[in-house]
Write a protein that holds these residues in place. Structure first.
Motif, PDB file in Angstrom:
ATOM      1  N   ASP A 105      -5.741  -1.069  -5.175  1.00  0.00           N
ATOM      2  CA  ASP A 105      -5.304  -1.748  -3.950  1.00  0.00           C
ATOM      3  C   ASP A 105      -6.434  -2.669  -3.495  1.00  0.00           C
ATOM      4  OD1 ASP A 105      -3.808  -2.461  -1.749  1.00  0.00           O
ATOM      5  OD2 ASP A 105      -3.491  -0.417  -1.013  1.00  0.00           O
TER       6      ASP A 105
ATOM      7  N   THR B 115       0.836  -1.207   0.000  1.00  0.00           N
ATOM      8  CA  THR B 115       0.000   0.000   0.000  1.00  0.00           C
ATOM      9  C   THR B 115       0.869   1.255   0.000  1.00  0.00           C
ATOM     10  OG1 THR B 115      -1.827  -1.131   1.081  1.00  0.00           O
ATOM     11  CG2 THR B 115      -1.748   1.261   1.347  1.00  0.00           C
TER      12      THR B 115
ATOM     13  N   GLN C  66      -7.173   0.719  -0.533  1.00  0.00           N
ATOM     14  CA  GLN C  66      -7.470  -0.602   0.015  1.00  0.00           C
ATOM     15  C   GLN C  66      -8.770  -0.559   0.821  1.00  0.00           C
ATOM     16  OE1 GLN C  66      -4.229  -2.107   2.406  1.00  0.00           O
ATOM     17  NE2 GLN C  66      -5.099  -4.170   2.500  1.00  0.00           N
TER      18      GLN C  66
HETATM   19 MG   LIG Z   1      -2.135  -2.735   2.109  1.00  0.00          MG
END
Ligand SMILES: [Mg+2]
Ligand SMILES: Nc1ncnc2c1ncn2[C@@H]1O[C@H](COP(=O)(O)OP(=O)(O)OP(=O)(O)O)[C@@H](O)[C@H]1O
Ligand SMILES: Nc1ncnc2c1ncn2[C@@H]1O[C@H](COP(=O)(O)OP(=O)(O)OP(=O)(O)O)[C@@H](O)[C@H]1O
Ligand SMILES: [Mg+2]
Lengths: 282, 277
Positions: B161, B43, B84
């Motif tokens: 993500d 990330t 994410q």
């Molecule tokens: Mg991550």
């Protein structure tokens, strides 16, 4: 009577036009391991929220029917009281973590149960270790990666040692090895301590070998309910968009070519054993 | 021109060293998947691509522009990042406004905005939620709003993500279709733990594995995702299809194990059965 009894439950969130749950009946026996799946938006999380009283106490709306958990009617008992019996791992781990350190978050539940200090310490250490968070216990939860937050959220619920464990997509942020470890841990708690498990999952490849039952929801209703081998080979499951594990699809592809295995495999290891038996005695 | 990540290091203000000398090139029409353990730095790496995070050492060039010398808003026109956790991305009061937000910022005209928003709502199955607050949606629905709000401006580099987070099988296949439609025209970079989602792509992506702030391997999916040593270093579990074949091999049966495809695996097993018969 089951440890979870959902009796003709309907729920519509305030301000929403459609019911999120529409006449749901579900009975889960003590020590069962049940997977709950179904299309995104079908009501899985809402059903989980009914089990620890978040619905109707925290989420307002029109609630009909009755939910009994460990014999307690959720309408008549507070969330805190219910949470001593049911632990819910939230779908979004961030919403479960509110303390300054991971350790404080994991200790929060046991401390509120009023357990002796030594027991709290033991449980916190155990929960942090089995989730791989021991090294990170002094870190603030908002400075963790997504998967680390999910591990912390799982640890916080495990430390409560609830008799019913409800996990809402608990592996969605986990790396595959971590997901496998957490699932086998949950399976062990289920087998060894008789903890009842309701696991919400889209990825049935890793989870179905552990399940006694797979329940499929669609549009707020229970659509299918049965042993994994039956549900996952049914036409209805496919039509509802349930992800059929690759081993079952391979089993069906082999059958089309005349190679029939005596059982429906749920894991690669099981499938290899079945294939090996069949090809060797041909 | 490509994205070039050149020897990038990043240390969070709290002192955590998340990236330790990452070098990576994403060509114009590349298809790259990045996988690896929780906390590996995936990330963090993605956030360097649109300038949300500026390297502590080294540099990131997006079409020749050093991300330290451009704003996130400027970089985002080219580099569209889907977060994410969708809760970090959604802030408008309705789904429709959320999806139109970036288009307005980038100065698209109202007619085009309308057309694109309709496309996004329909493609991601969100039509019935257009007037609903994103906060009142299910987990999977939120993620689809986040995806829609980036797909809608058709960035040159699409950076996702965990795009399958909270998605059911049918939604994943829909997403696959959208991504496949972009391949060859846009660069697509995906971070995911969903190994079965990755192996079902045709064409298969290039795969980079990250662990502990470093890239530990980069190559074809068939090679990287069937190599036992790499899988274990990256906390990955072998996909089900090669896992069946590995198990057969361990039982002394002669089969290939570098197979990711279901039909290929079926044929390998059928010919094994014939060979033994
Ligand atoms: Mg991550
Ligand atoms: N807080 C809320 N307020 C109003 N409506 C909600 C709320 N949360 C969910 N809903 C709606 O209720 C329905 C069921 O949502 P729920 O979160 O239970 O679905 P789910 O099966 O868990 O989906 P997912 O797999 O995407 O997590 C959906 O239509 C959703 O939009
Ligand atoms: N805001 C933050 N402040 C400090 N440290 C952070 C922050 N966010 C992440 N970290 C740390 O940086 C490292 C890399 O985190 P990152 O989120 O990039 O991992 P990831 O590979 O995306 O993991 P996951 O698969 O769990 O999402 C981890 O050790 C993490 O704890
Ligand atoms: Mg949900």
């Amino acid at each position: 009577m089951g440890i979870i009894e959902v009796e003709d439950v309907s729920f519509t969130y305030s301000g929403s036009k459609r019911p999120a749950l529409d006449h749901v009946d579900l009975s889960i026996k003590k020590s069962e391991f049940v997977i709950l799946t179904g299309p995104s938006g079908c009501g899985k999380t809402t059903l989980c929220r009914c089990l620890n009283g978040l619905v109707p106490h925290f989420y307002s709306g029109d609630f009909r029917g009755r939910v009994l958990v460990a014999g307690l009617d959720t309408r008549e008992h507070e969330i805190w009281e219910l949470s001593q019996h049911v632990g819910l791992v939230f779908q979004n781990p961030e919403n479960q973590l509110f303390c300054l350190t991971v350790e404080a978050d994991v200790a929060f539940g046991p401390e509120n149960l009023g357990l002796p200090r030594e027991e709290i310490r033991r449980r916190v250490e155990w929960a942090l270790k089995v989730t791989g968070m021991w090294e990170l216990r002094h870190r603030p939860p908002h400075e963790l990666s997504g998967g680390q937050q999910q591990r912390a959220a799982i640890a916080a619920v495990l430390a409560m040692k609830p008799e019913v464990l409800v996990l809402d997509e608990p592996t969605s942020f986990l790396d595959p090895a971590g997901a496998a470890e957490i699932l086998s841990l949950v399976a062990e708690l289920n087998k060894r301590l008789g903890i009842t498990v309701l696991l919400v999952e889209h990825r049935l490849d890793m989870t179905s070998p552990y399940a006694d039952r797979v329940v499929v929801m669609a549009k707020g209703r229970i659509a299918l309910d049965g042993p994994p081998e039956e549900v996952l080979t049914s036409r209805e499951a496919r039509e509802l968009g349930v992800g059929i594990p690759k081993v079952i699809r391979l089993y069906e592809l082999l059958a089309e070519r005349g190679l029939r295995l005596p059982e429906v495999p749920l894991s690669p290891g099981q499938m290899a054993s079945l294939i090996s038996e069949v090809v060797r005695c041909r | 021109m490509p994205i070039e990540v050149q020897y990038v290091w990043y240390t969070y203000p709290s002192g955590i060293e998340a990236l330790k000398g990452i070098s990576l090139t994403v060509e114009d029409r590349d298809f790259l998947v990045i996988m690896g353990p929780n906390g590996a730095g995936k990330t963090t790496l993605l956030k360097t691509l649109n300038g949300l995070i500026k390297p502590t050492k080294g540099r990131v060039l997006v079409d020749g522009v050093d991300t330290r010398h451009a704003t996130v808003a400027e970089l985002s026109r080219k580099v569209g990042l889907v977060f994410q956790n969708p809760d970090h991305q959604l802030f408008c009061s309705t789904v429709e406004e959320e999806i139109a937000f970036a288009l307005r910022n980038f100065g698209f005209n109202e007619e085009e905005i309308k057309e694109r928003v309709e496309w996004a709502l329909e493609t991601l199955g969100l039509e019935e939620y257009r007037d609903v607050s994103p906060l009142m949606l299910s987990g999977g629905e939120k993620k689809r709003v986040a995806l829609a709000s980036v797909l809608v401006w058709d960035p040159k580099y699409l950076v996702l993500d965990e795009p399958t987070l909270g998605q059911d099988y049918a939604q994943k296949e829909k997403l696959r279709e959208i991504i496949c439609g972009l391949l060859g025209q846009r660069a697509v970079i995906i971070v995911t733990h969903d190994i079965e989602f990755v192996v079902d792509f045709r064409p298969r992506p290039r795969v980079a594995l990250m662990a502990d702030g470093r890239i530990i391997a980069e190559g074809k999916a068939e090679e990287v995702l069937t190599d036992p040593e790499l899988l274990s270093r990256a906390s990955l579990v072998r996909p089900q299809v090669p896992e069946v074949l590995f198990n057969l091999r361990e039982k002394g049966l002669p089969v290939r194990t570098d197979v990711l495809d279901l039909v290929e695996a079926r044929d390998a097993i059928i010919s094994l059965a014939r060979g033994l018969a």
